[in-house]
Design a protein around this motif. Structure first.
Motif, PDB file in Angstrom:
ATOM      1  N   LEU A   1       0.840  -1.195   0.000  1.00 51.91           N
ATOM      2  CA  LEU A   1       0.000   0.000   0.000  1.00 51.91           C
ATOM      3  C   LEU A   1       0.877   1.247   0.000  1.00 51.91           C
ATOM      4  O   LEU A   1       1.944   1.255   0.628  1.00 51.91           O
ATOM      5  N   LYS A   2       0.425   2.286  -0.752  1.00 50.86           N
ATOM      6  CA  LYS A   2       1.268   3.451  -1.019  1.00 50.86           C
ATOM      7  C   LYS A   2       1.576   4.229   0.259  1.00 50.86           C
ATOM      8  O   LYS A   2       2.700   4.667   0.476  1.00 50.86           O
ATOM      9  N   ARG A   3       0.561   4.458   1.099  1.00 55.68           N
ATOM     10  CA  ARG A   3       0.803   5.125   2.389  1.00 55.68           C
ATOM     11  C   ARG A   3      -0.405   4.872   3.299  1.00 55.68           C
ATOM     12  O   ARG A   3      -1.423   4.357   2.856  1.00 55.68           O
ATOM     13  N   SER A   4      -0.264   5.243   4.594  1.00 58.21           N
ATOM     14  CA  SER A   4      -1.399   5.062   5.498  1.00 58.21           C
ATOM     15  C   SER A   4      -1.815   6.394   6.117  1.00 58.21           C
ATOM     16  O   SER A   4      -0.991   7.287   6.296  1.00 58.21           O
ATOM     17  N   TYR A   5      -3.098   6.514   6.377  1.00 59.14           N
ATOM     18  CA  TYR A   5      -3.689   7.685   7.027  1.00 59.14           C
ATOM     19  C   TYR A   5      -4.246   7.223   8.382  1.00 59.14           C
ATOM     20  O   TYR A   5      -4.995   6.242   8.430  1.00 59.14           O
ATOM     21  N   ASP A   6      -3.867   7.881   9.457  1.00 58.51           N
ATOM     22  CA  ASP A   6      -4.367   7.524  10.787  1.00 58.51           C
ATOM     23  C   ASP A   6      -5.345   8.591  11.265  1.00 58.51           C
ATOM     24  O   ASP A   6      -4.962   9.755  11.393  1.00 58.51           O
ATOM     25  N   LEU A   7      -6.592   8.223  11.543  1.00 62.28           N
ATOM     26  CA  LEU A   7      -7.580   9.204  11.995  1.00 62.28           C
ATOM     27  C   LEU A   7      -7.513   9.410  13.505  1.00 62.28           C
ATOM     28  O   LEU A   7      -8.015  10.402  14.038  1.00 62.28           O
ATOM     29  N   GLY A   8      -6.916   8.446  14.258  1.00 60.11           N
ATOM     30  CA  GLY A   8      -6.561   8.653  15.650  1.00 60.11           C
ATOM     31  C   GLY A   8      -7.678   8.690  16.683  1.00 60.11           C
ATOM     32  O   GLY A   8      -7.483   9.240  17.772  1.00 60.11           O
ATOM     33  N   TYR A   9      -8.823   8.101  16.409  1.00 64.22           N
ATOM     34  CA  TYR A   9      -9.894   8.089  17.419  1.00 64.22           C
ATOM     35  C   TYR A   9      -9.550   7.108  18.539  1.00 64.22           C
ATOM     36  O   TYR A   9      -8.890   6.096  18.305  1.00 64.22           O
ATOM     37  N   ALA A  10     -10.019   7.409  19.759  1.00 69.54           N
ATOM     38  CA  ALA A  10      -9.658   6.588  20.923  1.00 69.54           C
ATOM     39  C   ALA A  10     -10.197   5.168  20.774  1.00 69.54           C
ATOM     40  O   ALA A  10     -11.378   4.962  20.484  1.00 69.54           O
ATOM     41  N   ASN A  11      -9.291   4.211  21.000  1.00 68.23           N
ATOM     42  CA  ASN A  11      -9.583   2.781  20.831  1.00 68.23           C
ATOM     43  C   ASN A  11     -10.711   2.333  21.769  1.00 68.23           C
ATOM     44  O   ASN A  11     -10.739   2.710  22.930  1.00 68.23           O
ATOM     45  N   HIS A  12     -11.657   1.541  21.253  1.00 66.44           N
ATOM     46  CA  HIS A  12     -12.803   1.017  22.002  1.00 66.44           C
ATOM     47  C   HIS A  12     -13.805   2.097  22.374  1.00 66.44           C
ATOM     48  O   HIS A  12     -14.789   1.817  23.055  1.00 66.44           O
ATOM     49  N   ARG A  13     -13.600   3.341  21.924  1.00 68.34           N
ATOM     50  CA  ARG A  13     -14.505   4.419  22.311  1.00 68.34           C
ATOM     51  C   ARG A  13     -15.054   5.166  21.109  1.00 68.34           C
ATOM     52  O   ARG A  13     -15.491   6.324  21.240  1.00 68.34           O
TER      53      ARG A  13
END
Ligand code: ZN
Length: 335
Positions: free
Chosen positions: A125-137
């Protein structure tokens, strides 16, 4: 994601709901419901590999709430679609802060971020984007905000096809999974409208995502199985890249050591660490103990139903060509 409790509590997999749906693509064939596959919908499309690069010039969005979701459920198909010509981008919606090893939250976030980048690399995959929302929430966030960010990314990248959790999957207990899936399904068609977030159109063009590969852990209308036989080893590598959480990583080495401490060994785990990790994932996680470790049927057994060595199962929604256009083409006369 506390895999063990989840798996033991919800092992009622395989209760699929029959329905009629199928669409033709490149090297797709229809497979009639057989005794061996009573659970799939009436017509299941078997998507085979094309060596003709049919997807050259097209864009694929690979969307996962956690860094191990695609490795678990769809990495073989992602590797196949990239091989067939797509340019792919990885979008992770949560920050994985609650998952896996690492003394502090920050450490877990960092470790999982590294794993996520490693998964993107393994799958081409060319690159990744992280949206960063809190895990499990993720169910605490306003879903409109998540949709707005996905609409922008689908327009920015001009995404044609996506792979993600099924927004209609049932018995899904993890809010990160079902919130992400619902936001994706809404955003993918709104991205093509000029009336949603019109200010974005000053910098990006509207673009509708027209093909969706949806996977699920729970009961699902499966209308497509994808032949991943040539890519199963890539799937294994992507699971091994998830060192911080999940059933892949170094679990093969841990099992080998645990047995050796008891004066035992499994020949399938081989004599070195790489072989132990590789064969543990391929034989146990993807096949022998798949229900327990992933909550889905074995990829080997899913393939065998359709005469394939290995397969992944999806609810696929594809472009439906207009029949009116075809009728006009065939019947319009000049006046
Ligand atoms: Zn997950």
């Amino acid at each position: 994601m506390k895999r063990r409790n989840f798996i033991s509590k919800n092992l009622a997999m395989g209760a699929l709901i029959p329905a009629s749906c199928a669409s033709f693509g490149f090297t797709d064939q229809k497979a009639k419901k057989t005794e061996a596959s009573p659970a799939a919908c009436d017509d299941v499309v078997v998507e085979k590999l094309s060596e003709e690069q049919p997807h050259k010039g097209k864009v694929l969005a690979v969307i996962q709430p956690h860094c191990d979701d695609i490795p678990f459920f769809a990495a073989g198909t992602v590797a196949k679609l990239i091989y067939e010509g797509y340019t792919g981008y990885l979008i992770r919606t949560s920050n994985d802060e609650a998952a896996g090893s690492g003394a502090s939250t920050g450490e877990r976030v960092l470790n999982n971020e590294k794993d996520n980048d490693a998964v993107a690399k393994v799958l081409g995959l060319k690159r990744s984007y992280d949206l960063g929302y809190a895990n499990h929430r993720m169910d605490e966030y306003n879903i409109q905000e998540i949709k707005g960010r996905l609409i922008f990314l689908f327009r920015l990248l001009q995404v044609d096809t996506l792979v993600c959790f099924d927004p209609w999957g049932t018995y899904e207990e993890n809010p990160d999974h079902y919130i992400t899936a619902r936001a994706v399904e809404a955003a993918r068609w709104m991205a093509g409208m000029s009336t949603d977030y019109p200010e974005q159109l000053e910098v990006v063009k509207p673009h509708t995502v027209t093909a969706m590969y949806y996977f699920a852990r729970g009961p699902q209308i499966v209308n497509r199985v994808v032949d991943i036989s040539k890519f199963v080893d890539k799937k294994v590598e992507s699971l091994i890249a998830c060192k911080t959480q999940g059933a892949g990583g170094d679990n093969g080495v841990l099992l080998k050591k645990m047995l050796a401490d008891k004066g035992q060994k499994l020949s399938v785990l081989g004599d070195d660490d790489d072989t132990a990790n590789f064969n543990y994932v391929k034989e146990f996680v993807l096949d022998i103990d798949s229900d327990h470790l992933r909550g889905v049927p074995s990829d080997r057994k899913s393939g065998a139903k359709y005469g394939l060595e290995w397969a992944e199962r999806f609810h696929y929604i594809g472009p439906s060509p207009s029949k009116t256009d075809k009728f006009i083409q065939e019947n319009a006369v000049s006046i």
